[in-house]
Design a protein around this motif. Structure first.
Motif, PDB file in Angstrom:
ATOM      1  N   VAL A  18      11.774   7.959   2.575  1.00 32.87           N
ATOM      2  CA  VAL A  18      10.912   7.324   1.565  1.00 32.87           C
ATOM      3  C   VAL A  18       9.642   8.169   1.385  1.00 32.87           C
ATOM      4  CG1 VAL A  18       9.582   5.268   0.954  1.00 32.87           C
ATOM      5  CG2 VAL A  18      11.792   5.017   2.098  1.00 32.87           C
ATOM      6  N   GLU A  35      -2.830   4.176 -11.310  1.00 31.01           N
ATOM      7  CA  GLU A  35      -3.100   4.025  -9.866  1.00 31.01           C
ATOM      8  C   GLU A  35      -2.431   2.792  -9.244  1.00 31.01           C
ATOM      9  OE1 GLU A  35      -7.599   2.258 -10.409  1.00 31.01           O
ATOM     10  OE2 GLU A  35      -7.027   4.229 -11.133  1.00 31.01           O
ATOM     11  N   ILE A  36      -1.802   1.956 -10.064  1.00 35.76           N
ATOM     12  CA  ILE A  36      -1.097   0.767  -9.567  1.00 35.76           C
ATOM     13  C   ILE A  36       0.399   0.993  -9.782  1.00 35.76           C
ATOM     14  CG2 ILE A  36      -0.880  -1.769  -9.717  1.00 35.76           C
ATOM     15  CD1 ILE A  36      -3.784  -0.758  -9.096  1.00 35.76           C
ATOM     16  N   GLN A  38       3.364  -0.475  -9.677  1.00 38.12           N
ATOM     17  CA  GLN A  38       4.165  -1.703  -9.664  1.00 38.12           C
ATOM     18  C   GLN A  38       4.773  -1.913 -11.036  1.00 38.12           C
ATOM     19  OE1 GLN A  38       2.297  -5.230  -7.849  1.00 38.12           O
ATOM     20  NE2 GLN A  38       0.736  -3.870  -7.023  1.00 38.12           N
ATOM     21  N   CYS A  69       0.806   1.207   0.506  1.00 35.03           N
ATOM     22  CA  CYS A  69      -0.384   1.047  -0.353  1.00 35.03           C
ATOM     23  C   CYS A  69      -0.437   1.978  -1.544  1.00 35.03           C
ATOM     24  CB  CYS A  69      -1.631   1.266   0.501  1.00 35.03           C
ATOM     25  SG  CYS A  69      -1.699   2.935   1.195  1.00 35.03           S
ATOM     26  N   GLY A  70       0.543   2.875  -1.721  1.00 31.90           N
ATOM     27  CA  GLY A  70       0.453   3.840  -2.819  1.00 31.90           C
ATOM     28  C   GLY A  70      -0.772   4.716  -2.647  1.00 31.90           C
ATOM     29  N   PRO A  74      -4.492  -0.803  -5.641  1.00 32.28           N
ATOM     30  CA  PRO A  74      -4.744  -2.225  -5.396  1.00 32.28           C
ATOM     31  C   PRO A  74      -5.826  -2.453  -4.338  1.00 32.28           C
ATOM     32  CG  PRO A  74      -2.376  -1.821  -5.521  1.00 32.28           C
ATOM     33  CD  PRO A  74      -3.046  -0.483  -5.502  1.00 32.28           C
ATOM     34  N   CYS A  90      -1.611   1.389   4.650  1.00 36.10           N
ATOM     35  CA  CYS A  90      -0.785   2.511   5.107  1.00 36.10           C
ATOM     36  C   CYS A  90       0.265   2.860   4.070  1.00 36.10           C
ATOM     37  CB  CYS A  90      -0.141   2.221   6.455  1.00 36.10           C
ATOM     38  SG  CYS A  90       1.142   0.982   6.439  1.00 36.10           S
ATOM     39  N   THR A  91       0.557   4.128   4.045  1.00 36.38           N
ATOM     40  CA  THR A  91       1.652   4.662   3.226  1.00 36.38           C
ATOM     41  C   THR A  91       2.397   5.667   4.096  1.00 36.38           C
ATOM     42  OG1 THR A  91       2.235   6.064   1.331  1.00 36.38           O
ATOM     43  CG2 THR A  91       0.027   6.365   2.227  1.00 36.38           C
ATOM     44  N   VAL A  92       3.674   5.851   3.800  1.00 32.97           N
ATOM     45  CA  VAL A  92       4.453   6.780   4.608  1.00 32.97           C
ATOM     46  C   VAL A  92       4.504   8.170   3.932  1.00 32.97           C
ATOM     47  CG1 VAL A  92       6.773   6.322   3.679  1.00 32.97           C
ATOM     48  CG2 VAL A  92       6.459   6.633   6.159  1.00 32.97           C
ATOM     49  N   SER A  93       3.772   8.304   2.831  1.00 34.10           N
ATOM     50  CA  SER A  93       3.733   9.594   2.118  1.00 34.10           C
ATOM     51  C   SER A  93       2.406  10.295   2.370  1.00 34.10           C
ATOM     52  CB  SER A  93       3.929   9.349   0.612  1.00 34.10           C
ATOM     53  OG  SER A  93       3.298  10.359  -0.147  1.00 34.10           O
ATOM     54  N   GLN A  96       0.456  10.805  -0.858  1.00 29.27           N
ATOM     55  CA  GLN A  96      -0.265   9.598  -1.281  1.00 29.27           C
ATOM     56  C   GLN A  96      -1.488   9.341  -0.416  1.00 29.27           C
ATOM     57  OE1 GLN A  96       2.477   6.283  -1.398  1.00 29.27           O
ATOM     58  NE2 GLN A  96       3.154   6.801  -3.478  1.00 29.27           N
ATOM     59  N   TYR A 120       5.117   1.182   8.036  1.00 23.38           N
ATOM     60  CA  TYR A 120       4.789  -0.250   8.165  1.00 23.38           C
ATOM     61  C   TYR A 120       5.728  -1.023   9.096  1.00 23.38           C
ATOM     62  CZ  TYR A 120       7.961  -1.094   4.054  1.00 23.38           C
ATOM     63  OH  TYR A 120       9.006  -1.155   3.166  1.00 23.38           O
ATOM     64  N   HIS A 121       6.795  -0.387   9.548  1.00 20.93           N
ATOM     65  CA  HIS A 121       7.622  -1.052  10.566  1.00 20.93           C
ATOM     66  C   HIS A 121       6.946  -0.987  11.930  1.00 20.93           C
ATOM     67  CE1 HIS A 121      10.557   0.177   7.442  1.00 20.93           C
ATOM     68  NE2 HIS A 121      11.115  -0.966   7.734  1.00 20.93           N
ATOM     69  N   LEU A 138       3.152  -5.011  -1.681  1.00 19.59           N
ATOM     70  CA  LEU A 138       3.210  -5.079  -3.149  1.00 19.59           C
ATOM     71  C   LEU A 138       4.230  -4.063  -3.657  1.00 19.59           C
ATOM     72  CD1 LEU A 138      -0.669  -5.298  -3.778  1.00 19.59           C
ATOM     73  CD2 LEU A 138       0.970  -7.180  -3.453  1.00 19.59           C
ATOM     74  N   SER A 140       6.589  -2.820  -2.122  1.00 20.01           N
ATOM     75  CA  SER A 140       6.811  -1.809  -1.087  1.00 20.01           C
ATOM     76  C   SER A 140       7.853  -2.265  -0.068  1.00 20.01           C
ATOM     77  CB  SER A 140       5.493  -1.495  -0.367  1.00 20.01           C
ATOM     78  OG  SER A 140       4.905  -2.673   0.160  1.00 20.01           O
TER      79      SER A 140
HETATM   80  C1  LIG Z   1       6.275   1.245  -5.459  1.00 21.68           C
HETATM   81  S1  LIG Z   1       5.054   1.899  -4.375  1.00 21.68           S
HETATM   82  C2  LIG Z   1       3.832   0.598  -4.393  1.00 21.68           C
HETATM   83  C3  LIG Z   1       2.487   1.106  -4.005  1.00 21.68           C
HETATM   84  C4  LIG Z   1       1.334   0.102  -3.997  1.00 21.68           C
HETATM   85  N1  LIG Z   1       1.693  -1.114  -3.298  1.00 21.68           N
HETATM   86  C5  LIG Z   1       0.841  -0.199  -5.392  1.00 21.68           C
HETATM   87  O1  LIG Z   1       0.919  -1.364  -5.794  1.00 21.68           O
HETATM   88  O2  LIG Z   1       0.340   0.713  -6.054  1.00 21.68           O
HETATM   89  C6  LIG Z   1       5.800   1.715  -2.755  1.00 21.68           C
HETATM   90  C7  LIG Z   1       4.909   2.136  -1.620  1.00 21.68           C
HETATM   91  O3  LIG Z   1       5.491   1.722  -0.383  1.00 21.68           O
HETATM   92  C8  LIG Z   1       5.256   2.729   0.568  1.00 21.68           C
HETATM   93  N2  LIG Z   1       6.231   2.617   1.662  1.00 21.68           N
HETATM   94  C9  LIG Z   1       7.579   2.504   1.564  1.00 21.68           C
HETATM   95  N3  LIG Z   1       8.122   2.432   2.804  1.00 21.68           N
HETATM   96  C10 LIG Z   1       7.095   2.492   3.684  1.00 21.68           C
HETATM   97  C11 LIG Z   1       7.008   2.462   5.098  1.00 21.68           C
HETATM   98  N4  LIG Z   1       8.091   2.364   5.873  1.00 21.68           N
HETATM   99  N5  LIG Z   1       5.796   2.529   5.670  1.00 21.68           N
HETATM  100  C12 LIG Z   1       4.663   2.629   4.908  1.00 21.68           C
HETATM  101  N6  LIG Z   1       4.694   2.676   3.556  1.00 21.68           N
HETATM  102  C13 LIG Z   1       5.891   2.604   2.950  1.00 21.68           C
HETATM  103  C14 LIG Z   1       5.406   4.009  -0.201  1.00 21.68           C
HETATM  104  O4  LIG Z   1       4.833   5.085   0.509  1.00 21.68           O
HETATM  105  C15 LIG Z   1       4.648   3.617  -1.478  1.00 21.68           C
HETATM  106  O5  LIG Z   1       3.278   3.820  -1.265  1.00 21.68           O
END
Ligand SMILES: C[S@@+](CC[C@H](N)C(=O)[O-])C[C@H]1O[C@@H](n2cnc3c(N)ncnc32)[C@H](O)[C@@H]1O
Length: 283
Positions: A18, A35-36, A38, A69-70, A74, A90-93, A96, A120-121, A138, A140
């Motif tokens: 991901v 920046e959002i 969704q 959090c992207g 948000p 937190c984000t896994v990228s 980002q 986030y796990h 959100l 995610s």
């Molecule tokens: C569709 S985006 C939504 C981003 C943000 N919530 C927003 O509203 O702008 C999905 C987000 O989930 C994060 N994500 C997915 N799997 C994740 C994980 N295992 N740990 C942390 N972040 C994760 C991605 O890195 C990405 O930032």
């Protein structure tokens, strides 16, 4: 760009995929979504974020986690609206997380919004356990291939009385066998194109309740028709990626439903304080 070793908490294979996906595609997401990031939203996205504040019951003085959090669009908005809200996100990228740091600085909320590159796990390895008022996902949560694990991770960092909020897309159900096959097929396409695993609502609710949460509500986001964005933004995005574009509504089978879930971690223990258990709050 941060290397994998800088990702706090060990990142498993699936979250890493991901992260790689968003490292590659975040510029395209930002081009279409801003920046959002969704799909279900209002034409003026600020209306949707205000709705989220009310719906997730965010309030001044709370300490919350934005899981997935992207670029902190948000999180920075929430902190801008609630002067004493503190957000760990937190984000896994890694791409980002760097952009999020810059966004937080631009919005002037760096004293109350913090971004961590992590999975986030594994929230208890990123943030202090048993201490947060909310954990919000959100759009995610659906990226998780271990949804019970993600729910457990949120449970471990919430204080008793804290709440889990999930807004996401879930596989639609049809009593028509052909239509269900079609739905499953399109969900498979979404999963492959976006490193997703579109949630099964039954399984997700079961995971939440098995963990010990009490459901406060399950509902579609309550957005007035005239403010709804009609998902045309997702179509623009699918154009960019070239999958699942809606050319005509005539034969289109809608594959998903959007829902929001709010669940409380009981303030009282089910084992030790059974008579108070469903009160759920300590005033
Ligand atoms: C569709 S985006 C939504 C981003 C943000 N919530 C927003 O509203 O702008 C999905 C987000 O989930 C994060 N994500 C997915 N799997 C994740 C994980 N295992 N740990 C942390 N972040 C994760 C991605 O890195 C990405 O930032």
């Amino acid at each position: 760009m941060a290397s994998d070793s800088k990702v706090r908490g060990m990142v498993q294979d699936a979250p890493k995929r991901v992260g790689d996906f968003y490292d590659r595609t975040t510029p395209q997401f930002l081009e279409v979504y801003g920046e959002i990031i969704q799909a279900f939203r209002t034409t003026d996205v600020a209306d949707y974020l205000d709705y989220t504040i009310a719906s997730a019951q965010l309030a001044d003085g709370q300490h919350i986690i934005d899981a997935g959090c992207g670029i902190c669009g948000p999180a920075a908005y929430f902190a801008g609206s609630l002067a004493r809200l503190k957000v760990e996100s937190c984000t896994v990228s890694s791409v980002q997380s760097e952009l999020a740091r810059e966004h937080i600085r631009q919005k002037g909320v760096e004293d109350r919004v913090n971004v961590t590159l992590g999975d986030y796990h594994r929230l208890p390895s990123l943030f202090p356990p048993l201490s947060f008022d909310r954990v919000i996902f959100l759009e995610s949560f659906g990226h998780s291939k271990d949804k019970a694990g993600a729910v457990r991770s949120a449970w471990e960092v919430l204080r008793p009385g804290g709440k889990l909020y999930i807004k996401d897309l879930f596989r639609r159900e049809s009593k028509d066998e052909w239509e269900q096959l079609h739905i499953d097929h399109i969900c498979g396409q979404i999963d492959r194109a976006y490193e997703y695993e579109v949630g099964d609502l039954h399984q997700v609710l079961s995971a939440i309740r098995k963990q010990g949460f009490i459901l406060e509500f399950l509902r579609p986001p309550q957005v007035p028709m005239e403010k709804f964005e009609h998902l045309s933004i997702s179509n623009d995005f699918q154009n960019l990626f070239g999958i699942g574009k809606i050319d005509s509504w005539d034969s289109y089978v809608f594959p998903i439903d959007f829902y929001e879930i709010l669940a409380v971690k009981p303030a009282y223990s089910a084992e030790k304080e059974q008579h108070l258990y469903h009160l759920n709050r300590k005033d």
